[in-house]
Design a protein around this motif. Structure first.
Motif, PDB file in Angstrom:
ATOM      1  N   SER A   1       0.833  -1.196   0.000  1.00 24.42           N
ATOM      2  CA  SER A   1       0.000   0.000   0.000  1.00 24.42           C
ATOM      3  C   SER A   1       0.870   1.251   0.000  1.00 24.42           C
ATOM      4  CB  SER A   1      -0.934   0.015   1.202  1.00 24.42           C
ATOM      5  OG  SER A   1      -0.209   0.227   2.401  1.00 24.42           O
ATOM      6  N   ALA A   2       2.053   1.137   0.582  1.00 22.88           N
ATOM      7  CA  ALA A   2       2.924   2.306   0.672  1.00 22.88           C
ATOM      8  C   ALA A   2       4.354   1.851   0.904  1.00 22.88           C
ATOM      9  CB  ALA A   2       2.486   3.213   1.822  1.00 22.88           C
ATOM     10  N   MET A   3       5.272   2.720   0.541  1.00 28.25           N
ATOM     11  CA  MET A   3       6.684   2.500   0.864  1.00 28.25           C
ATOM     12  C   MET A   3       7.214   3.752   1.528  1.00 28.25           C
ATOM     13  SD  MET A   3       8.124   0.352  -2.395  1.00 28.25           S
ATOM     14  CE  MET A   3       9.745   0.144  -1.651  1.00 28.25           C
ATOM     15  N   GLY A   4       8.187   3.565   2.383  1.00 24.08           N
ATOM     16  CA  GLY A   4       8.680   4.710   3.121  1.00 24.08           C
ATOM     17  C   GLY A   4      10.157   4.595   3.434  1.00 24.08           C
ATOM     18  N   TRP A   5      10.665   5.679   3.962  1.00 21.67           N
ATOM     19  CA  TRP A   5      12.050   5.739   4.427  1.00 21.67           C
ATOM     20  C   TRP A   5      12.065   6.092   5.906  1.00 21.67           C
ATOM     21  CZ3 TRP A   5      16.155   4.337   1.514  1.00 21.67           C
ATOM     22  CH2 TRP A   5      15.983   4.261   0.131  1.00 21.67           C
ATOM     23  N   PHE A   6      12.882   5.375   6.630  1.00 23.15           N
ATOM     24  CA  PHE A   6      13.140   5.658   8.031  1.00 23.15           C
ATOM     25  C   PHE A   6      14.638   5.789   8.194  1.00 23.15           C
ATOM     26  CE2 PHE A   6       9.006   4.846  10.009  1.00 23.15           C
ATOM     27  CZ  PHE A   6       8.344   4.212   8.972  1.00 23.15           C
ATOM     28  N   ARG A   7      15.050   6.380   9.274  1.00 19.46           N
ATOM     29  CA  ARG A   7      16.481   6.460   9.547  1.00 19.46           C
ATOM     30  C   ARG A   7      16.726   6.190  11.020  1.00 19.46           C
ATOM     31  NH1 ARG A   7      17.348  12.998   8.587  1.00 19.46           N
ATOM     32  NH2 ARG A   7      16.356  13.705  10.558  1.00 19.46           N
ATOM     33  N   ARG A   8      17.947   5.762  11.284  1.00 16.16           N
ATOM     34  CA  ARG A   8      18.316   5.465  12.658  1.00 16.16           C
ATOM     35  C   ARG A   8      19.748   5.921  12.888  1.00 16.16           C
ATOM     36  NH1 ARG A   8      17.359  -0.286  15.775  1.00 16.16           N
ATOM     37  NH2 ARG A   8      17.700   0.504  17.881  1.00 16.16           N
TER      38      ARG A   8
ATOM     39  N   TYR B   1      14.268   4.409  15.593  1.00 18.53           N
ATOM     40  CA  TYR B   1      13.907   4.650  14.197  1.00 18.53           C
ATOM     41  C   TYR B   1      13.099   5.943  14.098  1.00 18.53           C
ATOM     42  CZ  TYR B   1      15.359  -0.007  12.763  1.00 18.53           C
ATOM     43  OH  TYR B   1      16.097  -1.121  12.478  1.00 18.53           O
ATOM     44  N   GLU B   2      13.425   6.716  13.094  1.00 23.83           N
ATOM     45  CA  GLU B   2      12.739   7.981  12.881  1.00 23.83           C
ATOM     46  C   GLU B   2      12.123   7.977  11.488  1.00 23.83           C
ATOM     47  OE1 GLU B   2      15.339  11.347  12.779  1.00 23.83           O
ATOM     48  OE2 GLU B   2      13.733  12.795  12.492  1.00 23.83           O
TER      49      GLU B   2
ATOM     50  N   SER C   1      20.104  19.947   0.584  1.00 25.28           N
ATOM     51  CA  SER C   1      20.453  20.781   1.745  1.00 25.28           C
ATOM     52  C   SER C   1      20.721  19.921   2.977  1.00 25.28           C
ATOM     53  CB  SER C   1      19.331  21.795   2.030  1.00 25.28           C
ATOM     54  OG  SER C   1      19.090  22.606   0.915  1.00 25.28           O
ATOM     55  N   LEU C   2      21.529  18.911   2.807  1.00 24.50           N
ATOM     56  CA  LEU C   2      21.778  17.972   3.903  1.00 24.50           C
ATOM     57  C   LEU C   2      22.510  18.643   5.053  1.00 24.50           C
ATOM     58  CD1 LEU C   2      22.585  14.844   1.773  1.00 24.50           C
ATOM     59  CD2 LEU C   2      20.852  14.954   3.565  1.00 24.50           C
ATOM     60  N   LYS C   3      22.183  18.187   6.258  1.00 23.15           N
ATOM     61  CA  LYS C   3      22.766  18.721   7.484  1.00 23.15           C
ATOM     62  C   LYS C   3      23.463  17.590   8.235  1.00 23.15           C
ATOM     63  CE  LYS C   3      18.738  21.763   7.963  1.00 23.15           C
ATOM     64  NZ  LYS C   3      17.604  22.135   8.846  1.00 23.15           N
ATOM     65  N   PRO C   4      24.424  17.910   9.080  1.00 21.67           N
ATOM     66  CA  PRO C   4      25.087  16.857   9.859  1.00 21.67           C
ATOM     67  C   PRO C   4      24.102  16.013  10.664  1.00 21.67           C
ATOM     68  CG  PRO C   4      26.356  18.869   9.976  1.00 21.67           C
ATOM     69  CD  PRO C   4      25.079  19.212   9.250  1.00 21.67           C
ATOM     70  N   GLU C   5      23.018  16.614  11.124  1.00 23.62           N
ATOM     71  CA  GLU C   5      22.030  15.849  11.899  1.00 23.62           C
ATOM     72  C   GLU C   5      21.225  14.873  11.053  1.00 23.62           C
ATOM     73  OE1 GLU C   5      22.458  19.168  11.832  1.00 23.62           O
ATOM     74  OE2 GLU C   5      20.537  20.238  11.998  1.00 23.62           O
ATOM     75  N   ASP C   6      21.408  14.901   9.734  1.00 24.60           N
ATOM     76  CA  ASP C   6      20.786  13.906   8.866  1.00 24.60           C
ATOM     77  C   ASP C   6      21.599  12.616   8.824  1.00 24.60           C
ATOM     78  OD1 ASP C   6      19.939  16.574   6.629  1.00 24.60           O
ATOM     79  OD2 ASP C   6      18.587  15.530   8.010  1.00 24.60           O
ATOM     80  N   THR C   7      22.774  12.623   9.428  1.00 26.93           N
ATOM     81  CA  THR C   7      23.622  11.436   9.427  1.00 26.93           C
ATOM     82  C   THR C   7      22.908  10.284  10.137  1.00 26.93           C
ATOM     83  OG1 THR C   7      25.670  12.708   9.366  1.00 26.93           O
ATOM     84  CG2 THR C   7      25.785  10.473  10.274  1.00 26.93           C
ATOM     85  N   ALA C   8      22.787   9.169   9.445  1.00 25.00           N
ATOM     86  CA  ALA C   8      22.078   8.007   9.985  1.00 25.00           C
ATOM     87  C   ALA C   8      22.145   6.870   8.976  1.00 25.00           C
ATOM     88  CB  ALA C   8      20.617   8.349  10.285  1.00 25.00           C
ATOM     89  N   LEU C   9      21.698   5.719   9.413  1.00 25.32           N
ATOM     90  CA  LEU C   9      21.474   4.597   8.510  1.00 25.32           C
ATOM     91  C   LEU C   9      20.035   4.716   8.024  1.00 25.32           C
ATOM     92  CD1 LEU C   9      23.022   2.147   7.442  1.00 25.32           C
ATOM     93  CD2 LEU C   9      22.121   0.830   9.358  1.00 25.32           C
TER      94      LEU C   9
ATOM     95  N   GLY D   1      19.346  -1.138   4.684  1.00 26.69           N
ATOM     96  CA  GLY D   1      19.879   0.134   5.158  1.00 26.69           C
ATOM     97  C   GLY D   1      21.047   0.613   4.323  1.00 26.69           C
ATOM     98  N   THR D   2      21.121   1.904   4.154  1.00 28.15           N
ATOM     99  CA  THR D   2      22.230   2.519   3.457  1.00 28.15           C
ATOM    100  C   THR D   2      22.700   3.718   4.280  1.00 28.15           C
ATOM    101  OG1 THR D   2      22.978   3.434   1.322  1.00 28.15           O
ATOM    102  CG2 THR D   2      20.715   3.941   1.976  1.00 28.15           C
ATOM    103  N   GLN D   3      24.013   3.823   4.479  1.00 33.58           N
ATOM    104  CA  GLN D   3      24.555   4.834   5.376  1.00 33.58           C
ATOM    105  C   GLN D   3      24.648   6.191   4.694  1.00 33.58           C
ATOM    106  OE1 GLN D   3      25.442   4.565   8.706  1.00 33.58           O
ATOM    107  NE2 GLN D   3      25.806   6.774   8.635  1.00 33.58           N
ATOM    108  N   VAL D   4      24.152   7.198   5.377  1.00 29.41           N
ATOM    109  CA  VAL D   4      24.294   8.584   4.938  1.00 29.41           C
ATOM    110  C   VAL D   4      25.087   9.319   6.002  1.00 29.41           C
ATOM    111  CG1 VAL D   4      23.082  10.756   4.502  1.00 29.41           C
ATOM    112  CG2 VAL D   4      22.171   8.600   3.584  1.00 29.41           C
ATOM    113  N   THR D   5      26.192   9.925   5.603  1.00 28.51           N
ATOM    114  CA  THR D   5      27.031  10.674   6.524  1.00 28.51           C
ATOM    115  C   THR D   5      27.225  12.080   5.964  1.00 28.51           C
ATOM    116  OG1 THR D   5      28.197   8.659   7.180  1.00 28.51           O
ATOM    117  CG2 THR D   5      29.236  10.770   7.737  1.00 28.51           C
ATOM    118  N   VAL D   6      26.868  13.054   6.773  1.00 29.76           N
ATOM    119  CA  VAL D   6      26.977  14.452   6.349  1.00 29.76           C
ATOM    120  C   VAL D   6      28.018  15.126   7.230  1.00 29.76           C
ATOM    121  CG1 VAL D   6      25.754  16.604   5.911  1.00 29.76           C
ATOM    122  CG2 VAL D   6      24.553  14.412   5.695  1.00 29.76           C
TER     123      VAL D   6
END
Length: 122
Positions: free
Chosen positions: A30-37, A43-44, A83-91, A115-120
């Protein structure tokens, strides 16, 4: 449903990344989404999109910076992050949900990618 996420990486603050999540198998959702941790955190919810109607839902932290979209023919959902910020860093995890309802609770998603790692960096 199997989900394969990709597109993470290291980027400087203010930069951008585009995450992709390809679904395979029995792909009715029904839906797909993105979460980060982030380390030491829960999980957020980041963003979600309904598969048929393409309604989108964004967390406050994502509004105005992140855009979720999907390509039905490719069974793929994308997360354009600007406009990525350091606080966006997460898996970052992509997830798929079978049941209907507002797709912003991790507990209601049935399938998860690796999961894919994002580091800002600042």
């Amino acid at each position: 449903v199997q989900l394969q996420a990709s597109g993470g990486g290291l980027v400087q603050a203010g930069g951008f990344l585009r995450l992709s999540c390809a679904a395979s198998g029995r792909t009715y959702t029904s839906a797909m989404g993105w979460f980060r941790r982030a380390p030491g955190k829960e999980y957020e919810f980041v963003a979600a999109i309904t598969w048929r109607g393409s309604s989108t839902y964004d967390a406050d932290s994502a509004k105005g910076r992140f855009t979720i979209s999907r390509d039905i023919a490719k069974n793929t959902v994308y997360l354009q992050m600007n406009s990525l910020k350091p606080e966006d860093t997460a898996l970052y995890y992509c997830a798929a949900k079978r049941s209907f309802g507002i797709p912003n609770k991790a507990s209601e998603f049935d399938y998860w990618g690796q999961g894919t790692q994002v580091t800002v960096s600042s």
